[in-house]
Enzyme design. Structure first.
Site, PDB file in Angstrom:
ATOM      1  N   THR A 152       0.828  -1.213   0.000  1.00  0.00           N
ATOM      2  CA  THR A 152       0.000   0.000   0.000  1.00  0.00           C
ATOM      3  C   THR A 152       0.863   1.264   0.000  1.00  0.00           C
ATOM      4  OG1 THR A 152      -1.617  -1.243   1.261  1.00  0.00           O
ATOM      5  CG2 THR A 152      -1.896   1.132   1.221  1.00  0.00           C
ATOM      6  N   VAL A 153       1.815   1.343   0.934  1.00  0.00           N
ATOM      7  CA  VAL A 153       2.600   2.577   1.035  1.00  0.00           C
ATOM      8  C   VAL A 153       3.587   2.681  -0.139  1.00  0.00           C
ATOM      9  CG1 VAL A 153       4.115   3.977   2.504  1.00  0.00           C
ATOM     10  CG2 VAL A 153       2.345   2.558   3.555  1.00  0.00           C
TER      11      VAL A 153
ATOM     12  N   LYS B 269       7.146   2.061  11.892  1.00  0.00           N
ATOM     13  CA  LYS B 269       7.238   2.519  13.300  1.00  0.00           C
ATOM     14  C   LYS B 269       7.903   1.499  14.214  1.00  0.00           C
ATOM     15  CE  LYS B 269       2.611   1.005  13.484  1.00  0.00           C
ATOM     16  NZ  LYS B 269       1.877   1.266  12.291  1.00  0.00           N
TER      17      LYS B 269
ATOM     18  N   GLU C 259       9.546  10.380   8.850  1.00  0.00           N
ATOM     19  CA  GLU C 259       8.367  11.214   9.100  1.00  0.00           C
ATOM     20  C   GLU C 259       7.068  10.405   9.144  1.00  0.00           C
ATOM     21  OE1 GLU C 259       8.045  14.853   9.688  1.00  0.00           O
ATOM     22  OE2 GLU C 259       6.330  13.718  10.386  1.00  0.00           O
TER      23      GLU C 259
ATOM     24  N   GLY D 295       1.145   9.134  10.235  1.00  0.00           N
ATOM     25  CA  GLY D 295       0.950   9.028   8.777  1.00  0.00           C
ATOM     26  C   GLY D 295       1.380  10.301   8.065  1.00  0.00           C
TER      27      GLY D 295
ATOM     28  N   ILE E 117       0.748  13.386   8.804  1.00  0.00           N
ATOM     29  CA  ILE E 117       0.890  14.604   9.626  1.00  0.00           C
ATOM     30  C   ILE E 117       2.370  14.888   9.864  1.00  0.00           C
ATOM     31  CG2 ILE E 117       0.342  15.691  11.841  1.00  0.00           C
ATOM     32  CD1 ILE E 117      -1.904  13.636  12.184  1.00  0.00           C
TER      33      ILE E 117
ATOM     34  N   GLU F 276      -7.528  -4.530  11.064  1.00  0.00           N
ATOM     35  CA  GLU F 276      -7.087  -5.822  10.530  1.00  0.00           C
ATOM     36  C   GLU F 276      -8.015  -6.912  11.048  1.00  0.00           C
ATOM     37  OE1 GLU F 276      -4.170  -6.139   8.773  1.00  0.00           O
ATOM     38  OE2 GLU F 276      -3.665  -4.022   8.945  1.00  0.00           O
TER      39      GLU F 276
ATOM     40  N   ASP G  83       0.082  -0.154  18.833  1.00  0.00           N
ATOM     41  CA  ASP G  83       0.477   0.755  17.754  1.00  0.00           C
ATOM     42  C   ASP G  83       0.716   2.170  18.322  1.00  0.00           C
ATOM     43  OD1 ASP G  83       0.385   1.430  14.670  1.00  0.00           O
ATOM     44  OD2 ASP G  83      -0.999   2.841  15.615  1.00  0.00           O
TER      45      ASP G  83
ATOM     46  N   LYS H 255       4.269   4.596  18.766  1.00  0.00           N
ATOM     47  CA  LYS H 255       4.337   5.975  18.267  1.00  0.00           C
ATOM     48  C   LYS H 255       4.701   6.962  19.383  1.00  0.00           C
ATOM     49  CE  LYS H 255       1.144   4.964  14.474  1.00  0.00           C
ATOM     50  NZ  LYS H 255      -0.290   4.859  14.112  1.00  0.00           N
TER      51      LYS H 255
HETATM   52  N1  HSE Z   1      -3.268   0.881  12.167  1.00  0.00           N
HETATM   53  C1  HSE Z   1      -2.754   2.214  12.216  1.00  0.00           C
HETATM   54  C2  HSE Z   1      -3.898   3.177  12.545  1.00  0.00           C
HETATM   55  C3  HSE Z   1      -2.135   2.560  10.888  1.00  0.00           C
HETATM   56  O1  HSE Z   1      -5.051   2.742  12.595  1.00  0.00           O
HETATM   57  O2  HSE Z   1      -3.669   4.336  12.824  1.00  0.00           O
HETATM   58  C4  HSE Z   1      -1.116   3.646  10.923  1.00  0.00           C
HETATM   59  O3  HSE Z   1      -0.017   3.356  11.732  1.00  0.00           O
END
Ligand code: HSE
Length: 405
Positions: free
Chosen positions: A11-12, A100, A124, A129, A131, A185, A196, A200
């Site tokens: 995707t990215v 990350k 970054e 994402g 931002i 997911e 997650d 961050k």
């Molecule tokens: N699963 C993450 C989210 C994706 O929902 O923000 C971006 O790191």
């Protein structure tokens, strides 16, 4: 012209190729050079897709090509991403990543290798994402002592909590909706358990204090225990519930935690809804500054990765200084963290008022019309350890949520 290689056409990765093609001329002007994707590394083939002519399956081809000046790692996971990025930096190529996990665990080490080889390692897209938050922390907020970072750092859970807030839906239903929309997911653990967001806030805190914050040290709670009833009480009190990643510098040191927290309608993060992310940073000179936008998704994330590529083209032959040493930052003890707590209790407030006031001091009780057999209250500010000691003595205790002010 600067040649780059993209590792991973998911995707990215496909987003990076798309942004570079769509905004080709503007990007070339800003970078001062044309940027050409020479290789894309992927295990798969893409027959019929123009990308196929750039696909390679062997990383060594990229490593051995002196024309490739920048390697873009967008595969995710720690290995082989770590090995690939390390080898690129050691070979004198700059690297950019959206990963990350890689950054949280090995960011300090990779920055050290980049510094020693006079190249750059930029990330970054690893937080928030699209931002811009890493570059502002590194380059714009350098006059300030950062006293607090509080963020809605996960779009999936913010979407779910927004649905629960707006529609009165329960957790299981909103998780299903998030999965149907492709936000969550099939195994949603990393998002809903707060892992997650934890990675961050670990990255942001490491950057804010220039030292390694291990995410394993951060107290982390997810949203799986949040119910539609919690939102009924929150509404009565003009509050909402958000999954926040937070670090705060206090006299005892830096506290860091991830947990669902009640915030009032005056809080800057209150109206950050759906899949949006926002990060509130407090500096001792600047005061509050907030960054808001799309924290995930193909093009927003690719936009941040491409901004790193442009920066690396502009700084070819110069290392962009990022203060993040491998030395570990010992976080302040979570048990000493002071907060108010929203508490739900079974029974009747009339009968338990004396007991509760003896444990928690003067509190106001809250009862929702359509919720029977229980009530709620918010404590005065107290240490986590003091709250926990009293909570076990509280008859009929149901649950508690941090209150963030
Ligand atoms: N699963 C993450 C989210 C994706 O929902 O923000 C971006 O790191």
């Amino acid at each position: 012209m600067v040649n780059i290689a993209v590792l991973g056409y998911g995707t990215v990765g496909s987003g990076v190729v798309e942004v570079l093609a769509t905004n080709h001329d503007a990007i070339a002007k800003r970078a001062g050079e044309e940027i050409n994707v020479k290789y894309v590394l992927d295990l798969r083939d893409f027959p019929g897709d123009p990308i196929q002519e750039k696909i390679v399956h062997d990383y060594q081809v990229i490593l051995d090509d002196p024309d490739v000046k920048i390697v873009v790692e967008v595969m995710g996971g720690v290995e082989p991403a770590l090995t690939f990025v390390k080898k690129a930096l050691l070979a004198g190529k700059s690297a950019a990543t959206s990963n990350k996990e890689l950054v949280a665990k090995h960011g300090a080490q990779l920055l050290e290798i980049a510094r020693a080889n006079n190249v750059n390692f930029l990330f970054e897209a690893s937080v928030g994402g699209g931002i811009p938050i890493i570059r502002p922390l590194n380059q714009s907020l350098t006059a300030d002592e950062i006293t607090e970072i509080t963020g809605i750092l996960n779009g999936t859970t913010n979407y779910m909590l927004t649905k629960m807030d707006n529609d009165g839906a329960n957790y299981a239903d909103v998780l299903k909706q998030a999965q149907e929309k492709g936000y969550a997911e099939r195994n949603p653990e990393a998002d809903v358990e707060g892992y997650d967001a934890c990675r961050k806030i670990a990255i942001l805190t490491s950057l804010a204090y220039g030292m390694q914050v291990d995410y394993e040290d951060i107290h982390t709670e997810g949203i799986t225990q949040i119910t539609d009833i919690d939102f009924k009480y929150a509404k009565l009190m003009n509050k909402s519930i958000k999954l926040l990643g937070m670090s705060r510098k206090e006299d005892q040191g830096v506290f860091a935690l991830v947990a669902p927290m009640m915030i009032g309608e005056g809080h800057p993060l209150y109206s950050v809804s759906d899949v949006f992310n926002a990060i509130l940073v407090k500096g001792n000179a600047l005061g509050d500054v907030m960054f808001y936008g799309r924290g995930a998704g193909k093009l927003p994330t690719a936009s941040a990765v491409v901004s790193d590529i442009v920066d690396e083209v502009k700084h070819m032959g110069t290392h962009i200084m990022t203060e993040w040493r491998s030395e570990k930052l010992k976080l302040a003890d979570y048990e000493q963290y002071v907060s108010r707590f929203f508490v739900r209790v079974k029974g009747d407030p009339e009968e338990s008022a004396a007991e509760i006031r003896a444990l928690f001091g003067s509190v106001e009780f809250c009862q929702a019309e359509d919720v029977t057999g229980e009530y709620a209250f918010i404590t005065a500010p107290m240490k986590v350890e003091d709250f926990e000691e009293r909570q076990v003595q509280l008859q009929g205790f149901i649950s508690r949520i941090f209150v963030n002010e």
